[in-house]
Design a protein around this motif. Structure first.
Motif, PDB file in Angstrom:
ATOM      1  N   LYS A  28       5.055   5.286  -7.556  1.00  0.00           N
ATOM      2  CA  LYS A  28       4.880   4.304  -6.079  1.00  0.00           C
ATOM      3  C   LYS A  28       4.038   5.243  -4.988  1.00  0.00           C
ATOM      4  N   GLN A  78       5.318  -3.798  -7.272  1.00  0.00           N
ATOM      5  CA  GLN A  78       6.543  -3.242  -7.872  1.00  0.00           C
ATOM      6  C   GLN A  78       6.583  -3.476  -9.025  1.00  0.00           C
ATOM      7  N   THR A 136       8.190   6.485 -12.077  1.00  0.00           N
ATOM      8  CA  THR A 136       7.596   5.894 -10.900  1.00  0.00           C
ATOM      9  C   THR A 136       6.173   6.541 -10.503  1.00  0.00           C
TER      10      THR A 136
END
Ligand code: GP9
Ligand code: MN
Length: 402
Positions: free
Chosen positions: A321, A18, A319
């Motif tokens: 992710k 994260q 991002t």
């Protein structure tokens, strides 16, 4: 096939870190300017030759930037091109051959493509022949809008040495291209002067050569010093052009410059014997990240070039992710403290493994392999999964970047 890819995807997603909210998006909308320093290893940072700093500018710049002093190159035979592959893909280059040549037609989900999707104009700048390392073809595949290569520079006998155009002239002419790019832009500038065999004209020698049995190592220091000067002038130009405060500036070393053939001379410089342990430690290259408005600090997490993609995307507020990547964000709060080199050596917070030997880092002693075993599995998996993607062109089955 697709099944293999989902196994690998699960593996990499489980390792995702994260981003730290204090860093995510701090560079949102800013330019990204990356400088790849030819053959620059960390052992020169903060060091002197006859009382003169080898990298005076970098030593200064580090103080106002984030500096990663335990950052390793992870390249193989593809040298500079391997470091470019790591940067753009957060995947390992190949164990033999150069992926820029062998897998130029694969599907890749590059940092560059993500930047393009986010409105960035993207360019690589390097004053060599455009087909060297197959760059012209691979850059197209990676999504670079432009490649400023040899034919875009005024190169003469006057401004060349060794492999080609001198770094000071390269940056001097490159700034004219940067000025014209519409922001936000991502540019990667690749230096050349500090390339083996480290030739330099007398007037460009700002420090003395070293004095050892290796002419190669002796010449290395003045050429590193020359590139340091070139970067200093480039940063000054960025300030003059008003680009400095609007850009995240990243400087890193592409791979080692001094091979183990020069260990004897290197021992003279370092003042200590070069063991297998030290040989791995010598694979550290500098990583400096300057973020406007942020104070910076030295960060000593164990890391490598594979971590650049997630780190830089996150700084820009993009991002990653859902991406398949083997590196992790270097600013994450629980950073991973682990790096795998392309030859299978690896370094953790406490241990270092190389040539089937496990070392304890603080004492540099050989210890029982059981200490390294848990990490070895991960190192082997990392390299195998990454290779599998490349050999099977598995990213063609993925639509995650859509
Ligand atoms: C050549 C430059 C140097 O264009 O990138 O290549 P290297 O030998 O370091 O891979
Ligand atoms: Mn190189």
């Amino acid at each position: 096939n697709g099944d293999d890819l989902s196994t690998i995807k699960n593996y990499t997603h489980a390792r995702y870190k994260q981003p730290n909210p204090d860093f995510f998006g701090v560079g949102k909308g800013k330019n990204l300017i990356i400088i790849s320093m030819e053959s620059t290893q960390s052992f020169v940072i903060g060091k002197t030759i006859n009382g003169e700093e080898i990298t005076p500018f970098l030593n200064h710049f580090i103080k106002e930037s984030y500096y990663f002093d335990q950052f390793y190159h992870q390249t193989g035979q593809g040298k500079t091109s391997d470091s470019e592959f790591l940067l753009d893909n957060s995947m390992y280059p190949l164990g033999s051959g150069a992926v820029f040549f062998t897998h130029v037609n694969n599907s890749y989900q590059t940092m560059t493509k993500k930047l393009v999707e986010n409105g960035y104009h993207t360019a690589s700048l390097h004053a060599n022949n455009k087909s060297f390392w197959n760059r012209d073809l691979m850059y197209k595949n990676f999504g670079y809008h432009e490649f400023f290569s040899m034919s875009n520079y005024n190169i003469s006998g006057q401004n060349s040495v060794g492999w080609g155009m001198k770094d000071i002239d390269f940056f001097d002419q490159s700034i004219d291209y940067l000025k014209e790019l519409s922001p936000p832009f991502y540019t990667k500038l690749i230096t050349l002067t500090n390339h083996f065999p480290f030739e330099l004209n007398e007037e460009d020698r700002f420090i003395d050569e070293f004095n050892s049995g290796s002419e190669v190592l002796n010449r290395y220091f003045p050429t590193v010093r020359y590139t340091d000067e070139a970067i200093k002038l480039f940063i000054e130009d960025l300030k003059k052009e008003g680009l400095y405060d609007d850009s995240i500036i990243v400087i890193y070393g592409d791979h080692y410059g001094i091979s183990a053939n020069h260990n004897k001379a290197m021992e003279q410089f370092l003042g200590e014997p070069i063991t297998r342990f030290e040989e791995v430690q010598l694979q550290k290259v500098p990583l400096i990240i300057h973020i406007p408005g942020m104070k910076g600090e030295t960060i000593s997490n164990i890391s490598g070039q594979i971590d650049l993609r997630p780190t830089l995307l996150h700084l820009l507020g993009i991002t990653s992710k859902r991406d398949i990547q083997f590196g992790t964000d270097l600013f994450a709060k629980d950073s991973k403290d682990f790096v795998v080199l392309r030859d299978g050596s690896f370094v953790t917070e406490d241990y270092l493994f190389t040539k089937e030997t496990c070392f304890k880092k603080d004492t540099k002693e050989v210890v029982n392999m059981s200490h390294c075993e848990p990490y070895k599995e991960q190192a082997v998996n990392d390299l195998n999964y990454s290779d599998k993607i490349i050999y099977g062109d598995l990213l063609r089955f993925s639509n995650q970047d859509k």
